[in-house]
Design a protein around this motif. Structure first.
Motif, mmCIF file in Angstrom:
data_model
loop_
_atom_site.group_PDB
_atom_site.id
_atom_site.type_symbol
_atom_site.label_atom_id
_atom_site.label_comp_id
_atom_site.label_asym_id
_atom_site.label_seq_id
_atom_site.Cartn_x
_atom_site.Cartn_y
_atom_site.Cartn_z
ATOM 1 N N ASP A 193 27.687 -12.016 6.372
ATOM 2 C CA ASP A 193 26.931 -11.176 7.160
ATOM 3 C C ASP A 193 27.758 -11.601 8.415
ATOM 4 O O ASP A 193 27.797 -10.600 9.564
ATOM 5 C CB ASP A 193 25.674 -11.727 7.374
ATOM 6 C CG ASP A 193 24.636 -11.237 6.142
ATOM 7 O OD1 ASP A 193 24.815 -10.024 5.817
ATOM 8 O OD2 ASP A 193 23.867 -12.196 5.888
ATOM 9 N N THR A 194 28.316 -12.458 8.807
ATOM 10 C CA THR A 194 29.247 -12.885 9.976
ATOM 11 C C THR A 194 30.117 -11.939 10.120
ATOM 12 O O THR A 194 30.443 -11.420 11.277
ATOM 13 C CB THR A 194 29.598 -14.308 9.957
ATOM 14 O OG1 THR A 194 28.673 -15.438 9.785
ATOM 15 C CG2 THR A 194 30.671 -14.626 10.980
ATOM 16 N N ARG A 226 30.324 -8.931 8.634
ATOM 17 C CA ARG A 226 29.567 -7.593 8.939
ATOM 18 C C ARG A 226 29.424 -7.293 10.465
ATOM 19 O O ARG A 226 29.759 -6.427 11.073
ATOM 20 C CB ARG A 226 28.376 -7.288 8.168
ATOM 21 C CG ARG A 226 27.959 -6.000 8.285
ATOM 22 C CD ARG A 226 26.796 -5.960 7.439
ATOM 23 N NE ARG A 226 26.192 -4.447 7.544
ATOM 24 C CZ ARG A 226 25.597 -3.830 8.517
ATOM 25 N NH1 ARG A 226 25.557 -4.363 9.792
ATOM 26 N NH2 ARG A 226 25.276 -2.333 8.342
ATOM 27 N N GLN A 227 28.926 -8.581 11.119
ATOM 28 C CA GLN A 227 28.710 -8.376 12.506
ATOM 29 C C GLN A 227 29.802 -8.475 13.372
ATOM 30 O O GLN A 227 29.770 -7.863 14.229
ATOM 31 C CB GLN A 227 27.567 -9.538 12.879
ATOM 32 C CG GLN A 227 27.107 -9.422 14.151
ATOM 33 C CD GLN A 227 26.079 -8.264 14.216
ATOM 34 O OE1 GLN A 227 25.102 -7.966 13.594
ATOM 35 N NE2 GLN A 227 26.173 -7.344 15.420
ATOM 36 N N TYR A 228 30.710 -9.405 12.940
ATOM 37 C CA TYR A 228 32.107 -8.983 13.591
ATOM 38 C C TYR A 228 32.781 -7.586 13.517
ATOM 39 O O TYR A 228 33.309 -7.119 14.803
ATOM 40 C CB TYR A 228 33.049 -9.944 12.768
ATOM 41 C CG TYR A 228 34.662 -9.720 13.137
ATOM 42 C CD1 TYR A 228 35.476 -10.359 14.055
ATOM 43 C CD2 TYR A 228 35.293 -9.060 12.081
ATOM 44 C CE1 TYR A 228 36.826 -10.206 14.225
ATOM 45 C CE2 TYR A 228 36.660 -8.619 12.172
ATOM 46 C CZ TYR A 228 37.154 -9.121 13.323
ATOM 47 O OH TYR A 228 38.761 -8.872 13.478
ATOM 48 N N ASP A 283 30.520 -5.507 15.943
ATOM 49 C CA ASP A 283 30.895 -5.669 17.311
ATOM 50 C C ASP A 283 32.068 -5.396 17.940
ATOM 51 O O ASP A 283 32.191 -4.960 18.964
ATOM 52 C CB ASP A 283 30.468 -7.298 17.566
ATOM 53 C CG ASP A 283 29.040 -7.944 17.421
ATOM 54 O OD1 ASP A 283 28.266 -7.019 17.492
ATOM 55 O OD2 ASP A 283 28.981 -9.206 17.389
ATOM 56 N N LYS A 287 28.482 2.238 10.204
ATOM 57 C CA LYS A 287 27.796 1.162 9.665
ATOM 58 C C LYS A 287 27.741 1.356 8.185
ATOM 59 O O LYS A 287 27.443 0.456 7.364
ATOM 60 C CB LYS A 287 26.354 0.930 10.270
ATOM 61 C CG LYS A 287 26.732 0.153 11.726
ATOM 62 C CD LYS A 287 25.381 -0.183 12.395
ATOM 63 C CE LYS A 287 25.628 -0.670 13.749
ATOM 64 N NZ LYS A 287 24.173 -0.954 14.306
#
Length: 373
Positions: free
Chosen positions: A138-139, A141-143, A146, A153
């Motif tokens: 998830d880290t 994915r958010q990177y 952002d 997405k």
């Protein structure tokens, strides 16, 4: 289905291991698997499992590497794979230019995996150009969301890395022979509370935080021994030397052991009371944390990145605020005193990783016209 995976080399590491695991799963499912790399010690294992290896050195960060584009394009046209899966930036650029030069209906479907929290740049943006972009946590994915907002997405697929329960068995203990050989080599670790920090000797892995922790625990009267398990990076020998010097200056030569690179990490976990992940920069996943927890070894790590995700899911008691030495001391002392261990868990399995990856491949092949873009 013919799947081609591309990476710099096959000399060991998490990306390389995952590539071999996916290749083996493809063969077992009746598909054709090809891996392109510069070669390495894992090629024999890859080929023994039924995959084909094509040797091209596409990982060198040099303009000369782009000379392979035309040969790669011809190879793609001849081979006609269904899926082209890119796992590293420099090879991805070469393959992408070759892929783009093919007529649209001759192009294989393009998959990329973002394995790391790369520096944000046009160079790194290549890893978001897949028709499907796999994020390993998830880290990550958010990177992507952002830093590369142009990436839709809907095409990001989060697939956690995983380990095989057969490789990291819950409550595993090393053999008597292994222990005898280990304590003969490292007698200063016997009859002590063994604390282990795995990871190559690179600046971001938190070795100085670990050395300072051991110093504080010794001063507090705890009978601990710290293991720093990992090889030296040839490009960072000055850093490795500074760590050795720090241990000497702090009077910890009999309390901290530099083991070098080891192939028996499972056995080392087995004699450890605690395992650590103290990376000062967020990890994209944190495989060593998962390996230790799957064996039931209490693990302590800074609560950020993929390590924080794994600890939250499997052993929240081991989470520590980044850089908070007081909290680190308190958590370590509490876990040593209580003897609390992680429960057996089915989180983050290799099987889930493989099934989800093959599902991404199959999502293309099942399209009415699987060559249409």
């Amino acid at each position: 289905m013919k799947v081609v995976q591309v990476l710099p080399d096959l000399n060991g590491g998490g990306v390389e291991r995952g590539t071999l695991e996916v290749a083996e799963a493809l063969i077992k499912a009746g598909h054709e698997s090809v891996v392109i790399s510069a070669g390495g010690k894992m090629v024999a294992e890859l080929e023994a499992a039924g995959s084909r290896h094509v040797q091209w050195d596409l990982g060198k960060k040099s303009l000369l590497t782009f000379r392979y584009i035309w040969a790669v394009r011809k190879w793609l046209a001849d081979e006609q794979p269904d899926i082209l899966h890119l796992r590293s930036r420099m090879p991805a650029w070469v393959m992408w230019f070759a892929w783009r030069g093919l007529p649209k209906k001759q192009r294989p479907h393009l998959v990329t995996t973002v394995h790391g929290l790369y520096s944000v740049s046009r160079y790194s943006a290549i890893m978001c150009k897949g028709e499907k972009v796999i994020a390993v946590s998830d880290t990550v994915r958010q990177y992507i969301v952002d830093n590369y907002p142009q990436t839709a997405k809907a095409k990001i697929v989060r697939i956690f890395r995983g380990v095989d329960a057969k490789d990291f068995v819950y409550q595993y203990q090393p053999s008597t022979d292994w222990k005898k050989a280990w304590y003969a080599q490292f007698p200063q670790s016997q009859h002590k509370i063994v604390l282990t920090l795995p990871g190559r000797l690179t600046r971001l892995k938190g070795h100085n935080d670990f050395i300072s922790l051991i110093e504080r625990l010794v001063r507090a009267g705890l009978n601990v021994c710290g293991l720093i398990v990992g090889g030296e990076d040839p490009k960072r020998q000055a850093y490795a030397q500074s760590l050795h010097q720090s241990v000497i200056e702090k009077g910890l030569s009999d309390r901290i052991i530099f083991t070098g690179a080891r192939s028996d990490i499972r056995d080392i976990y087995g004699i450890s009371q605690l395992v650590f992940s103290l990376s000062t920069k967020p990890e994209s996943f944190g495989r060593t944390v998962l390996e230790a927890l799957r064996m039931g070894v209490p693990t302590v790590g800074y609560d950020h990145g993929g390590v924080g995700e794994i600890l939250t899911a499997m052993f929240a008691q081991g989470k520590v605020e980044l850089g908070n030495a007081d909290e680190l001391d308190a958590v370590v002392k509490s876990l040593i005193e209580s003897g609390q261990k992680p429960a057996e868990s089915s989180c983050f399995t290799k099987q889930d990783m493989l099934e989800n990856t093959l599902a991404v491949y199959n999502s293309f092949v099942c399209l009415p016209d699987n060559k249409e873009k």
